[in-house]
Scaffold this motif. Structure first.
Motif, mmCIF file in Angstrom:
data_model
loop_
_atom_site.group_PDB
_atom_site.id
_atom_site.type_symbol
_atom_site.label_atom_id
_atom_site.label_comp_id
_atom_site.label_asym_id
_atom_site.label_seq_id
_atom_site.Cartn_x
_atom_site.Cartn_y
_atom_site.Cartn_z
ATOM 1 N N ALA A 32 0.833 -1.216 0.000
ATOM 2 C CA ALA A 32 0.000 0.000 0.000
ATOM 3 C C ALA A 32 0.863 1.261 0.000
ATOM 4 N N VAL A 33 1.931 1.288 0.796
ATOM 5 C CA VAL A 33 2.747 2.514 0.839
ATOM 6 C C VAL A 33 3.641 2.628 -0.405
ATOM 7 N N GLU A 34 4.057 1.470 -0.961
ATOM 8 C CA GLU A 34 4.833 1.524 -2.212
ATOM 9 C C GLU A 34 4.039 2.175 -3.330
ATOM 10 N N ASP A 35 2.733 1.917 -3.344
ATOM 11 C CA ASP A 35 1.887 2.425 -4.420
ATOM 12 C C ASP A 35 1.608 3.923 -4.304
ATOM 13 N N ARG A 36 1.921 4.521 -3.166
ATOM 14 C CA ARG A 36 1.603 5.934 -2.960
ATOM 15 C C ARG A 36 2.820 6.798 -3.280
ATOM 16 N N PRO A 37 2.675 7.768 -4.175
ATOM 17 C CA PRO A 37 3.794 8.661 -4.479
ATOM 18 C C PRO A 37 3.985 9.758 -3.424
ATOM 19 N N ASP A 38 3.110 9.796 -2.419
ATOM 20 C CA ASP A 38 3.105 10.904 -1.450
ATOM 21 C C ASP A 38 4.354 10.906 -0.559
ATOM 22 N N GLU A 39 4.688 12.105 -0.119
ATOM 23 C CA GLU A 39 5.846 12.293 0.774
ATOM 24 C C GLU A 39 5.731 11.446 2.037
ATOM 25 N N TRP A 40 4.509 11.433 2.647
ATOM 26 C CA TRP A 40 4.346 10.727 3.918
ATOM 27 C C TRP A 40 4.581 9.223 3.805
ATOM 28 N N ALA A 41 4.462 8.687 2.569
ATOM 29 C CA ALA A 41 4.560 7.232 2.396
ATOM 30 C C ALA A 41 6.008 6.727 2.453
ATOM 31 N N ARG A 42 6.965 7.611 2.087
ATOM 32 C CA ARG A 42 8.360 7.136 1.997
ATOM 33 C C ARG A 42 8.932 6.689 3.349
ATOM 34 N N PRO A 43 8.740 7.474 4.416
ATOM 35 C CA PRO A 43 9.263 6.970 5.703
ATOM 36 C C PRO A 43 8.611 5.663 6.133
ATOM 37 N N LEU A 44 7.325 5.506 5.826
ATOM 38 C CA LEU A 44 6.671 4.241 6.198
ATOM 39 C C LEU A 44 7.232 3.072 5.393
ATOM 40 N N GLU A 45 7.507 3.351 4.109
ATOM 41 C CA GLU A 45 8.110 2.293 3.288
ATOM 42 C C GLU A 45 9.487 1.915 3.849
ATOM 43 N N ASN A 96 17.051 -14.220 1.689
ATOM 44 C CA ASN A 96 16.204 -13.183 2.286
ATOM 45 C C ASN A 96 17.046 -11.966 2.654
ATOM 46 N N LYS A 97 18.232 -12.221 3.198
ATOM 47 C CA LYS A 97 19.071 -11.085 3.593
ATOM 48 C C LYS A 97 19.633 -10.358 2.365
ATOM 49 N N ILE A 98 20.053 -11.125 1.376
ATOM 50 C CA ILE A 98 20.592 -10.509 0.151
ATOM 51 C C ILE A 98 19.548 -9.566 -0.466
ATOM 52 N N ILE A 99 18.310 -10.038 -0.555
ATOM 53 C CA ILE A 99 17.250 -9.217 -1.172
ATOM 54 C C ILE A 99 16.920 -8.019 -0.280
ATOM 55 N N ALA A 100 16.811 -8.253 1.023
ATOM 56 C CA ALA A 100 16.449 -7.143 1.928
ATOM 57 C C ALA A 100 17.528 -6.069 1.907
ATOM 58 N N ASP A 101 18.787 -6.463 1.944
ATOM 59 C CA ASP A 101 19.876 -5.474 1.895
ATOM 60 C C ASP A 101 19.810 -4.668 0.611
ATOM 61 N N ARG A 102 19.528 -5.365 -0.463
ATOM 62 C CA ARG A 102 19.539 -4.736 -1.775
ATOM 63 C C ARG A 102 18.367 -3.777 -1.968
ATOM 64 N N LEU A 103 17.152 -4.244 -1.685
ATOM 65 C CA LEU A 103 15.972 -3.424 -1.977
ATOM 66 C C LEU A 103 15.764 -2.311 -0.966
ATOM 67 N N SER A 104 16.276 -2.482 0.242
ATOM 68 C CA SER A 104 16.080 -1.425 1.238
ATOM 69 C C SER A 104 16.909 -0.187 0.899
ATOM 70 N N GLN A 105 17.855 -0.336 -0.028
ATOM 71 C CA GLN A 105 18.675 0.811 -0.437
ATOM 72 C C GLN A 105 17.942 1.728 -1.407
ATOM 73 N N THR A 106 16.926 1.193 -2.082
ATOM 74 C CA THR A 106 16.270 1.963 -3.145
ATOM 75 C C THR A 106 14.764 1.841 -3.015
ATOM 76 N N THR A 107 14.159 2.619 -2.128
ATOM 77 C CA THR A 107 12.712 2.533 -1.971
ATOM 78 C C THR A 107 12.001 3.183 -3.156
ATOM 79 N N TRP A 108 10.743 2.808 -3.307
ATOM 80 C CA TRP A 108 9.824 3.362 -4.305
ATOM 81 C C TRP A 108 10.408 3.417 -5.710
ATOM 82 N N GLY A 109 10.626 2.288 -6.260
ATOM 83 C CA GLY A 109 10.981 2.348 -7.674
ATOM 84 C C GLY A 109 12.020 1.363 -8.080
ATOM 85 N N GLY A 110 13.233 1.869 -8.321
ATOM 86 C CA GLY A 110 14.244 1.150 -9.102
ATOM 87 C C GLY A 110 14.763 -0.139 -8.501
ATOM 88 N N LEU A 111 15.652 -0.744 -9.265
ATOM 89 C CA LEU A 111 16.222 -2.016 -8.848
ATOM 90 C C LEU A 111 17.483 -1.794 -8.030
#
Lengths: 150, 344
Positions: free
Chosen positions: A116-129, B329-344
Motif C-alpha cells: 500500500a505505501v509503495e503504491d503511494r507517491p506521497d511524501e508521507w509514504a516514503r518513511p513508512l516504506e 532473504n538477507k541478500i534481497i532485503a539489503d539490496r531493496l532497502s537501499q532503493t525505496t519506491w521504484g528502481g532495482l
C-alpha cells in the motif's frame, strides 16, 4: 540449560565428523549425508538460543509500525486492521511455535501495508516504506547463520 | 538404493539399448548431490566395450524433488550440447517406463577423473581459481552462442517471444512461492513487486538458458580445466542474461568480492562476451540479478515444503530450505532497502 543446546549440537556434530566420518571412507553418498547432517547440527547450535528472541523482536517492531501506520492517510479499512493488530493480545507463551503463530498474520498484514505505501507517491509514504524495510531487515539480520567450511 | 533385481534389470536394459552381448554391472553406488534426482555411478562390463567396461551415471526420479522438472528436458539439453564445445557427458538412454526401475530414469556417460566443488567451501579451487574462472565464463558464453533452434530444446520446452522472457520466468517462480510457502514471505513479495514495476529490455536474440549454471554444478580436473557442465534440469529458452545473473548470485561466491568467487567482474564479462558474441546489458543484468535472488528463494521455499511435508527426507532439503533461504532473504532485503519506491 546445562549443557546448552549449542554445546549438545556442536558436540554431536564433532562426533559425526571425528567418530562416524572415518568409518564411511568407501561410501561417497554416506560421507556427503554425514557432512550435511553435521552442518545442520552446527546451524541448529547457532539458532536454538536466539530463535524466540528474534521472533519477539520482530513482533514488537511490527506492532510499533502498525500503530504508526494506522495514523497515516491510508484507506480506512487498512488503518482499522493495522490498529487492531497493533493492539492485539500478546503471546500466551514464548515457545517458537507460539511466537510464530502470533507473527504469521502480522507478516501477512506487513505485506499488505508494504504494498500500500509503495503504491503511494506521497511524501508521507516514503518513511513508512523505509520502516517496512527496517522491520524486514531486522529479521533477516538476526537470522544470519555462520557457515563453517565444508 | 536399487535392489539386486533392479540392477539385474538395468544390466539387461543396457545390453539391449547398446546392442551388446551380456552386460554385468559392477561398483554400483549412490553418489551425493543432486537432490532433484537420485544419482548412482556404476561400471558396465561387456566384451563389446573398449577395455571391457564403460562408466555410467544413472539419474532416477525421486519420490519428490527440489524442482519439479521433466527428465526429458535435461536429457535433451545434454544431447543438444554434446560435441559442440560445451563439455557435457554423452546422454545414453531416457526411460519413462516405470516398470523398468520403479521410477523414470536416464543414463549418461560418466566423466572420470573429475571433481565437483561446493560453493560453500572456503577456497574450492586453490591456485587454479582464475583458470577455472576463465573456463567457467567462456563455457557459459559458448552456451549463449548456440542458436536454440539448432538444438533439441524447442521440442521439449516452449519458446517465448524475447519481450516475454522475463514475465514467463517471473510468473513461474512467483507461482512456486505462492504454492509452496508455509508462511507469509514479505521479502519475496516485495521483490516480485519491484521486478514487475521495472521490466528489463528484451534480449536481441534468444538463447538456451542452462538455468542452474553455478559453482557446484560442474566437474573439473583439479588442474584448472572444467571437464563437464552438469544439472541441466532447469534448462529452457530465454534471455542469456538470466544465466549470467544466476552464475553471479552472491550465494555461490566463496569470495563475494569476485564474480562467482572466481574472477574480477570485468574479466568475467569479457570472457563471456568473447565466447558468446553478445554484448553485456548492464540494465537487463540488474533485473535478472534480482530475479536470480528471488528464484533461489523460491527453490529454497520448495525445498522447505518438501521436507516439512515428509515427501523427501534428504537432509540437503532441510539445509537449503533453511540456510539458503536465510541468505537470500538477507541478500534481497539489503539490496531493496537501499532503493525505496521504484528502481532495482
Amino acid at each position: 540449560m546445562t549443557p546448552s543446546f549449542a554445546q549438545i549440537m556442536l558436540g554431536a556434530a564433532g562426533a559425526v565428523a571425528a567418530q562416524l566420518g572415518p568409518r564411511l571412507k568407501d561410501d561417497a553418498f554416506a560421507i556427503g549425508q554425514a557432512q550435511i547432517i553435521g552442518l545442520l547440527m552446527v546451524l541448529v547450535a547457532q539458532e536454538a538460543d536466539r530463535a524466540a528472541d528474534t521472533l519477539s523482536l520482530e513482533t514488537v517492531a511490527m506492532r510499533a509500525l502498525f500503530a504508526e501506520a494506522s495514523e497515516s492517510p491510508l484507506p480506512e479499512g487498512l488503518r482499522r486492521r493495522l490498529r487492531a493488530m497493533a493492539e492485539s493480545a500478546p503471546p500466551e507463551n514464548f515457545t517458537i511455535s507460539g511466537l510464530e503463530k502470533i507473527a504469521r498474520p502480522m507478516k501477512a498484514l506487513l505485506i499488505e501495508l508494504h504494498e500500500a505505501v509503495e503504491d503511494r507517491p506521497d511524501e508521507w509514504a516514503r518513511p513508512l516504506e523505509a520502516k517496512c524495510w527496517d522491520v524486514l531487515k531486522l529479521g533477516a539480520d538476526h537470522r544470519q547463520l555462520f557457515m563453517p567450511g565444508m | 538404493m536399487l535392489t539386486h533385481d533392479e540392477i539385474a534389470t538395468l544390466a539387461d536394459y543396457l545390453a539391449q539399448t547398446l546392442q551388446t552381448g551380456p552386460v554385468r554391472i559392477e561398483n554400483f553406488s549412490r553418489i551425493p548431490g543432486g537432490a532433484s534426482r537420485e544419482t548412482y555411478r556404476f561400471d558396465a562390463v561387456a566384451a563389446d566395450f573398449d577395455g571391457g567396461s564403460r562408466g555410467f551415471i544413472l539419474r532416477r526420479d525421486p519420490p519428490d524433488s527440489l524442482i519439479d522438472t521433466e527428465r526429458a528436458l535435461e536429457f535433451a539439453a545434454y544431447r543438444s550440447f554434446y560435441g559442440r564445445g560445451v563439455p557435457v557427458p554423452e546422454a545414453i538412454a531416457l526411460v519413462a517406463d516405470e516398470s523398468v526401475l520403479g521410477r523414470p530414469f536416464f543414463i549418461m556417460e560418466r566423466i572420470d577423473h573429475g571433481a565437483s566443488s561446493s560453493p560453500f567451501q572456503p577456497d574450492p579451487f586453490g591456485p587454479h581459481r582464475e583458470a577455472i574462472g576463465r573456463d567457467f565464463f567462456s563455457i557459459l558464453g559458448a552456451i549463449a552462442a548456440v542458436d536454440p533452434y539448432d538444438t533439441e530444446m524447442p521440442g521439449v520446452v516452449d519458446t517465448p517471444a524475447p519481450e516475454d522472457c522475463w514475465r514467463r520466468e517471473l510468473d513461474r517462480w512467483q507461482k512456486v512461492i505462492e504454492t509452496d510457502s508455509l508462511e507469509p514471505q514479505p521479502i519475496a513479495m516485495a521483490a516480485i513487486r519491484r521486478l514487475r514495476r521495472n521490466p528489463p529490455q528484451p534480449p536481441p536474440k534468444l538463447a538456451v538458458v542452462h538455468g542452474d549454471y553455478r559453482v557446484g554444478n560442474f566437474l573439473h580436473d583439479g588442474a584448472g580445466r572444467i571437464t563437464a557442465i552438469l544439472d541441466w534440469e532447469m534448462a529452457h529458452i530465454g534471455d542469456p542474461m538470466e544465466d549470467l545473473a544466476w552464475a553471479l548470485d552472491p550465494l555461490w561466491a566463496s569470495n563475494p568480492a569476485l564474480a562467482a568467487g572466481l574472477l574480477d567482474f570485468e574479466e568475467a564479462i569479457r570472457h563471456w562476451q568473447q565466447a558468446s558474441g553478445r554484448r553485456f546489458n548492464a540494465e537487463a543484468f540488474q533485473w535478472w540479478s534480482l530475479f536470480a535472488n528471488l528464484k533461489g528463494l523460491a527453490i529454497w521455499i520448495s525445498s522447505s515444503k518438501a521436507y516439512h511435508d515428509g515427501k523427501n527426507a534428504d537432509p540437503i532439503l532441510a539445509f537449503s530450505g533453511w540456510y539458503c533461504a536465510t541468505r537470500h532473504n538477507k541478500i534481497i532485503a539489503d539490496r531493496l532497502s537501499q532503493t525505496t519506491w521504484g528502481g532495482l
